[in-house]
Motif scaffolding. Sequence first.
Motif, PDB file in Angstrom:
ATOM      1  N   VAL A 172      47.237  60.785  28.234  1.00 39.57           N
ATOM      2  CA  VAL A 172      46.249  61.824  28.515  1.00 39.57           C
ATOM      3  C   VAL A 172      45.616  62.331  27.219  1.00 39.57           C
ATOM      4  O   VAL A 172      44.405  62.520  27.137  1.00 39.57           O
ATOM      5  N   VAL A 173      46.446  62.535  26.195  1.00 42.04           N
ATOM      6  CA  VAL A 173      45.963  63.118  24.946  1.00 42.04           C
ATOM      7  C   VAL A 173      44.982  62.180  24.237  1.00 42.04           C
ATOM      8  O   VAL A 173      43.948  62.629  23.701  1.00 42.04           O
ATOM      9  N   ALA A 174      45.267  60.884  24.215  1.00 38.97           N
ATOM     10  CA  ALA A 174      44.421  59.950  23.464  1.00 38.97           C
ATOM     11  C   ALA A 174      42.985  59.919  23.992  1.00 38.97           C
ATOM     12  O   ALA A 174      42.032  60.042  23.199  1.00 38.97           O
ATOM     13  N   PRO A 175      42.729  59.762  25.301  1.00 39.45           N
ATOM     14  CA  PRO A 175      41.331  59.806  25.770  1.00 39.45           C
ATOM     15  C   PRO A 175      40.663  61.163  25.563  1.00 39.45           C
ATOM     16  O   PRO A 175      39.456  61.227  25.285  1.00 39.45           O
ATOM     17  N   VAL A 176      41.440  62.257  25.714  1.00 35.85           N
ATOM     18  CA  VAL A 176      40.861  63.581  25.446  1.00 35.85           C
ATOM     19  C   VAL A 176      40.419  63.682  23.992  1.00 35.85           C
ATOM     20  O   VAL A 176      39.342  64.217  23.685  1.00 35.85           O
ATOM     21  N   VAL A 190      37.103  54.936  19.468  1.00 37.52           N
ATOM     22  CA  VAL A 190      37.619  53.610  19.833  1.00 37.52           C
ATOM     23  C   VAL A 190      39.137  53.658  19.978  1.00 37.52           C
ATOM     24  O   VAL A 190      39.701  53.151  20.959  1.00 37.52           O
ATOM     25  N   TRP A 191      39.787  54.262  19.000  1.00 38.62           N
ATOM     26  CA  TRP A 191      41.249  54.343  19.072  1.00 38.62           C
ATOM     27  C   TRP A 191      41.697  55.100  20.316  1.00 38.62           C
ATOM     28  O   TRP A 191      42.638  54.682  20.996  1.00 38.62           O
ATOM     29  N   GLY A 192      41.047  56.206  20.629  1.00 33.21           N
ATOM     30  CA  GLY A 192      41.477  57.027  21.753  1.00 33.21           C
ATOM     31  C   GLY A 192      41.453  56.289  23.077  1.00 33.21           C
ATOM     32  O   GLY A 192      42.412  56.347  23.854  1.00 33.21           O
ATOM     33  N   TRP A 193      40.383  55.554  23.339  1.00 36.92           N
ATOM     34  CA  TRP A 193      40.292  54.858  24.622  1.00 36.92           C
ATOM     35  C   TRP A 193      41.246  53.672  24.694  1.00 36.92           C
ATOM     36  O   TRP A 193      41.913  53.460  25.712  1.00 36.92           O
ATOM     37  N   ALA A 224      44.900  53.447  27.088  1.00 33.63           N
ATOM     38  CA  ALA A 224      45.286  52.387  28.028  1.00 33.63           C
ATOM     39  C   ALA A 224      46.674  51.847  27.703  1.00 33.63           C
ATOM     40  O   ALA A 224      47.494  51.605  28.602  1.00 33.63           O
ATOM     41  N   GLY A 225      46.966  51.670  26.398  1.00 33.57           N
ATOM     42  CA  GLY A 225      48.292  51.185  26.021  1.00 33.57           C
ATOM     43  C   GLY A 225      49.395  52.155  26.392  1.00 33.57           C
ATOM     44  O   GLY A 225      50.456  51.760  26.896  1.00 33.57           O
TER      45      GLY A 225
END
Length: 394
Positions: A27-31, A43-46, A50-51
């Motif tokens: 949740v935190v990475a896409p936010v 790029v890293w967040g999306w 997923a990973g």
Amino acid sequence: MRKTFGEHAAKYTAGHVERYAWAGCAVVAPVFAMASDVGPHRVWGWVAGAGYAVAAFLTSGSGPRRAARAVAVLGAVVVPLVCLVVAGLGQSEVAVVERSGRLLLTTGSPYVTAPTAVGDFNPYLPGMALFGMLPGDARWWLGGAFVAALAGAGLRRARLLACPLVALPLAVGGTDLPVTGLMCLGVSLAGRGRPGRAGLALGVAAALKWTAWPALPVALALVAVRRGGRPALRCAAVGVSTATAAVLPFALADPSAFHRNVVAFPLGLTATPSPAASPLPGRLLASHVPGGSVIALVLLCVGALLIALSLAVRPPGTVRAAGVRLALGLGLATALMPATRFGYLVYPLVLGVLAYQSAGGRGTADIPSVPSAPSAPSVPSVPSVPFVDKAAIA
């Protein structure tokens, strides 16, 4: 039976905790990707999100948690790193390191004499330029040095590499990673009774960034408690001479450029503001309070003096104690520096993991200290008792 049930319960609980941790990261990475205005961060967040989601799914099943951790590292570090390197995208630190390496090769100095724009400044000590002199993208060498140093310190945890605070700089480019790894290695070697190697590791770290210098007195206190004064002096001599040999020639060759780049700019004392502007207390003071930069620097000095006083009054006697002391000191420094960023929290995080693992005695346990008192008189040996097989008697 009771012990077996307890082990199963602990394993079940740990699995649930890890699943929720990966789900939280998913949740935190896409936010973070949506909130950031930096292309490599998005790029890293999306990709990392997923990973993390796949890792959370694997942890919820009956499969081994080791597979989930490998997927987390693959999705949060390896895949985004490869994608960003191929696309030629990276954090600004990568360009600074690579340019300093080119400058060192062509001009003999990694610093621009009269920097004006943000891109002209090089806030790192001269040793960092070596990563820019090596072939290929500097991120491979920065990350490789970090992982190798952690392995030498006994920290081989995939969960640490997949943690967002570590995975993000591994993928987009983070100069704090090799410094943190070498600090962990130096403290670990000091706890193992290898003062010369500890001094070398910490001296190399101190030649990269100022943030490594607090590790030297902490390691010296640890060596002095565990091994005595002479090994501590050897550790100090190796560490200080290594850092001095790497830094002093460039500081003397162009003192003005050295001061502008590695002293004034990181502290926010130049006309060109540093991009390190995360809303932490030191930055907020510098931005919104009259004379806030001076106040933040005074508080930073007070924190450093308190840590130094604690080393004198109660020096650390274990790797765990040294790691906690360093994590606390660098956490305070991160919060109080006028020019700071959330990425600096990688220091207290990794050093805290070193302290935790040292307390658990897995891979980084301290060796017994050398007693300073004379050995006690020998005690007469007790006659051995013949072994009795109780099962046979029964």
